[in-house]
Scaffold this active site. Sequence first.
Site, short mmCIF file in Angstrom:
data_model
loop_
_atom_site.label_atom_id
_atom_site.label_comp_id
_atom_site.label_asym_id
_atom_site.label_seq_id
_atom_site.Cartn_x
_atom_site.Cartn_y
_atom_site.Cartn_z
N CYS A 66 0.71 -1.36 0.16
CA CYS A 66 -0.32 0.12 -0.17
C CYS A 66 1.08 1.15 0.21
O CYS A 66 1.85 1.30 0.83
CB CYS A 66 -0.96 -0.31 1.44
SG CYS A 66 -2.17 1.35 1.55
N ASP A 102 0.49 3.66 1.40
CA ASP A 102 0.34 4.11 3.11
C ASP A 102 1.96 4.59 3.33
O ASP A 102 3.10 3.76 3.70
CB ASP A 102 -0.03 3.20 4.22
CG ASP A 102 -0.63 3.81 5.04
OD1 ASP A 102 -0.02 4.96 6.44
OD2 ASP A 102 -2.07 4.42 5.39
N ARG A 147 3.02 4.93 6.41
CA ARG A 147 3.22 4.27 6.94
C ARG A 147 3.99 3.02 6.83
O ARG A 147 4.29 2.10 8.27
CB ARG A 147 2.35 3.51 8.80
CG ARG A 147 1.47 5.16 9.21
CD ARG A 147 0.31 5.41 9.86
NE ARG A 147 -0.47 5.11 8.88
CZ ARG A 147 -1.76 5.06 9.24
NH1 ARG A 147 -1.94 4.87 10.37
NH2 ARG A 147 -2.93 4.97 7.59
N HIS A 157 -2.09 -4.19 4.94
CA HIS A 157 -2.10 -3.67 6.64
C HIS A 157 -3.80 -3.45 7.19
O HIS A 157 -4.60 -3.06 7.02
CB HIS A 157 -0.83 -2.22 6.52
CG HIS A 157 -1.29 -1.16 6.07
ND1 HIS A 157 -2.14 -0.06 7.32
CD2 HIS A 157 -1.51 -0.37 4.83
CE1 HIS A 157 -2.52 1.08 5.66
NE2 HIS A 157 -2.91 0.65 4.67
N CYS A 200 -6.49 -0.51 6.71
CA CYS A 200 -5.57 0.60 5.80
C CYS A 200 -6.95 1.69 4.99
O CYS A 200 -8.38 1.38 5.35
CB CYS A 200 -6.39 -0.41 4.35
SG CYS A 200 -5.98 0.55 2.54
#
Length: 195
Positions: free
Chosen positions: A42, A44, A46, A98, A101
Amino acid sequence: MPEIQKLLDNNKRWAEITQKEDPEFFSKLAQQQTPIYLWIGCSDSRVPANQIVDLLPGDVFVHRNVANMVIHTDFNCMSVLQYALDVLQVKHIIVCGHYGCGGVQAALENTSLGLIDNWLLHIKDIAKSHEKELAELNEHERINRLCELNVLEQARNVRQTSVFQDAMKRNQDVKLHSFIYSLKNGRITVLERDE
Ligand code: CO
């Protein structure tokens, strides 16, 4: 632009330290990359691929998009997959989602975020095909279960691609892994993997 200067300063310091620790590091990598892993994850911020599995530059070929999706008509993802299998000959393909999400959450809610709504339709389809199971969960559990189902679905999509099927036909040694990462403790759980 102090935000950007910070990056350039960081880069200078990192390159100096890396070179000091291994004087050959950059000259070796500049010649070629030989990663044995393809990571599909992803976007993302993080969930940075290299960092969470503690790998150096050169160790992992990476493709990231919103909600770690593998869509057969996505020329970008398909090109990455083809290059990884045919040219780099990676030994492992990891689809890593994750929990929590945002893409998955947005797909479950009926709020419009703009163009990305179209991308997230693929996750809505997954939710629909698991409607019964998801309906029995509370909201928090539902998002996280759909995060897991999404990873499994995307790994299946990898397996169905012509490039992966061709690799299987020529007995290429490549294994598929479905991972999910927890933002809460930084740990990865294996959902499914080829033995
Ligand atoms: Co995400």
